[in-house]
Motif scaffolding. Sequence first.
Motif, PDB file in Angstrom:
ATOM      1  N   SER A  38      -0.552   0.474 -11.929  1.00 61.53           N
ATOM      2  CA  SER A  38      -1.112   1.677 -11.336  1.00 61.53           C
ATOM      3  C   SER A  38      -0.806   1.630  -9.845  1.00 61.53           C
ATOM      4  CB  SER A  38      -2.620   1.751 -11.590  1.00 61.53           C
ATOM      5  OG  SER A  38      -3.138   3.005 -11.167  1.00 61.53           O
ATOM      6  N   VAL A  39      -1.274   2.618  -9.105  1.00 62.76           N
ATOM      7  CA  VAL A  39      -1.090   2.655  -7.658  1.00 62.76           C
ATOM      8  C   VAL A  39      -2.399   3.057  -6.996  1.00 62.76           C
ATOM      9  CG1 VAL A  39       1.394   3.154  -7.705  1.00 62.76           C
ATOM     10  CG2 VAL A  39      -0.254   5.043  -7.735  1.00 62.76           C
ATOM     11  N   THR A  40      -2.548   2.643  -5.740  1.00 66.85           N
ATOM     12  CA  THR A  40      -3.696   3.054  -4.949  1.00 66.85           C
ATOM     13  C   THR A  40      -3.412   4.410  -4.323  1.00 66.85           C
ATOM     14  OG1 THR A  40      -2.855   1.996  -2.957  1.00 66.85           O
ATOM     15  CG2 THR A  40      -4.268   0.644  -4.402  1.00 66.85           C
ATOM     16  N   VAL A  41      -4.407   4.966  -3.647  1.00 65.09           N
ATOM     17  CA  VAL A  41      -4.231   6.250  -2.971  1.00 65.09           C
ATOM     18  C   VAL A  41      -3.099   6.186  -1.953  1.00 65.09           C
ATOM     19  CG1 VAL A  41      -5.374   7.918  -1.446  1.00 65.09           C
ATOM     20  CG2 VAL A  41      -6.637   6.903  -3.335  1.00 65.09           C
ATOM     21  N   ASP A  42      -2.935   5.015  -1.303  1.00 63.82           N
ATOM     22  CA  ASP A  42      -1.862   4.885  -0.313  1.00 63.82           C
ATOM     23  C   ASP A  42      -0.562   4.341  -0.919  1.00 63.82           C
ATOM     24  OD1 ASP A  42      -2.857   2.340  -0.680  1.00 63.82           O
ATOM     25  OD2 ASP A  42      -3.043   1.864   1.442  1.00 63.82           O
ATOM     26  N   GLY A  43      -0.440   4.330  -2.260  1.00 59.13           N
ATOM     27  CA  GLY A  43       0.812   3.991  -2.929  1.00 59.13           C
ATOM     28  C   GLY A  43       1.059   2.519  -3.182  1.00 59.13           C
ATOM     29  N   ARG A  44       0.081   1.659  -2.925  1.00 57.51           N
ATOM     30  CA  ARG A  44       0.256   0.218  -3.184  1.00 57.51           C
ATOM     31  C   ARG A  44       0.206  -0.051  -4.689  1.00 57.51           C
ATOM     32  NH1 ARG A  44      -4.258  -2.279  -0.405  1.00 57.51           N
ATOM     33  NH2 ARG A  44      -3.385  -4.217  -1.198  1.00 57.51           N
ATOM     34  N   LEU A  46      -0.594  -1.848  -8.169  1.00 60.94           N
ATOM     35  CA  LEU A  46      -1.683  -2.598  -8.790  1.00 60.94           C
ATOM     36  C   LEU A  46      -1.255  -3.125 -10.154  1.00 60.94           C
ATOM     37  CD1 LEU A  46      -4.623  -0.074  -8.201  1.00 60.94           C
ATOM     38  CD2 LEU A  46      -4.189  -2.193  -6.931  1.00 60.94           C
ATOM     39  N   ALA A 141       0.043   8.542 -10.389  1.00 62.53           N
ATOM     40  CA  ALA A 141      -1.064   8.920  -9.502  1.00 62.53           C
ATOM     41  C   ALA A 141      -2.169   7.870  -9.565  1.00 62.53           C
ATOM     42  CB  ALA A 141      -1.617  10.278  -9.940  1.00 62.53           C
ATOM     43  N   PRO A 142      -2.942   7.732  -8.503  1.00 59.61           N
ATOM     44  CA  PRO A 142      -4.090   6.819  -8.544  1.00 59.61           C
ATOM     45  C   PRO A 142      -5.021   7.170  -9.707  1.00 59.61           C
ATOM     46  CG  PRO A 142      -3.701   7.577  -6.309  1.00 59.61           C
ATOM     47  CD  PRO A 142      -2.807   8.395  -7.212  1.00 59.61           C
ATOM     48  N   GLY A 143      -5.565   6.148 -10.349  1.00 56.84           N
ATOM     49  CA  GLY A 143      -6.452   6.377 -11.491  1.00 56.84           C
ATOM     50  C   GLY A 143      -5.723   6.511 -12.812  1.00 56.84           C
ATOM     51  N   LYS A 144      -4.398   6.485 -12.765  1.00 60.33           N
ATOM     52  CA  LYS A 144      -3.569   6.546 -13.984  1.00 60.33           C
ATOM     53  C   LYS A 144      -2.908   5.196 -14.178  1.00 60.33           C
ATOM     54  CE  LYS A 144      -3.895  11.105 -14.462  1.00 60.33           C
ATOM     55  NZ  LYS A 144      -4.265  11.841 -15.633  1.00 60.33           N
TER      56      LYS A 144
END
Length: 174
Positions: A38-44, A46, A141-144
């Motif tokens: 996944s990714v964080t809001v700032d695109g990092r 996970l 997207a974050p949360g996906k």
Amino acid sequence: MAASRPVFRRFVGAVVAGVALAATSGCTVPVDAVAGVSVTVDGRLLGVMMICGHHIDGATLYVESDDADKSVTVGSWTAARPHKAGLVIWPLDSPAAGWTTTQALAPLTAGTTYSLYGWTKDNSWSAGNVSFTRADLDRLAPGKVLYDDFSDDGDEFTAVAPLTRFKATACRGM
């Protein structure tokens, strides 16, 4: 009886994935977790793992090769203690509580396919891997969560789902 058919197909799909993973890794380690990204809001980036019943001691991100002995590790993480059944999420590009970075994440390059999987120190269990490219991450997207799933017919496909759906369905059939 009809309700058990999708469960059976999911089981067959999981077995096929386990066999494919074993064939590429040169050993037979049972799969009891599902890896995702996944990714964080700032695109990092996970790492996301749903552990279905046993435990996972670490995770490795690598570039696949036709020759399993020539696969290149681009990041590796070891858990401070085994992660038991449940959901685990950690950043792949920075230190995280409960994780030791055993090999810092190398920059991801365009056009390269990466795979993330989980493992145990004694090779008793593993997480089925997820393959992705930087372009896949750009569309995430974050949360996906992006992960490999199986249709009712046992066909493998790459899924993108909300974290809640991943958590609720990733272990079905295992």
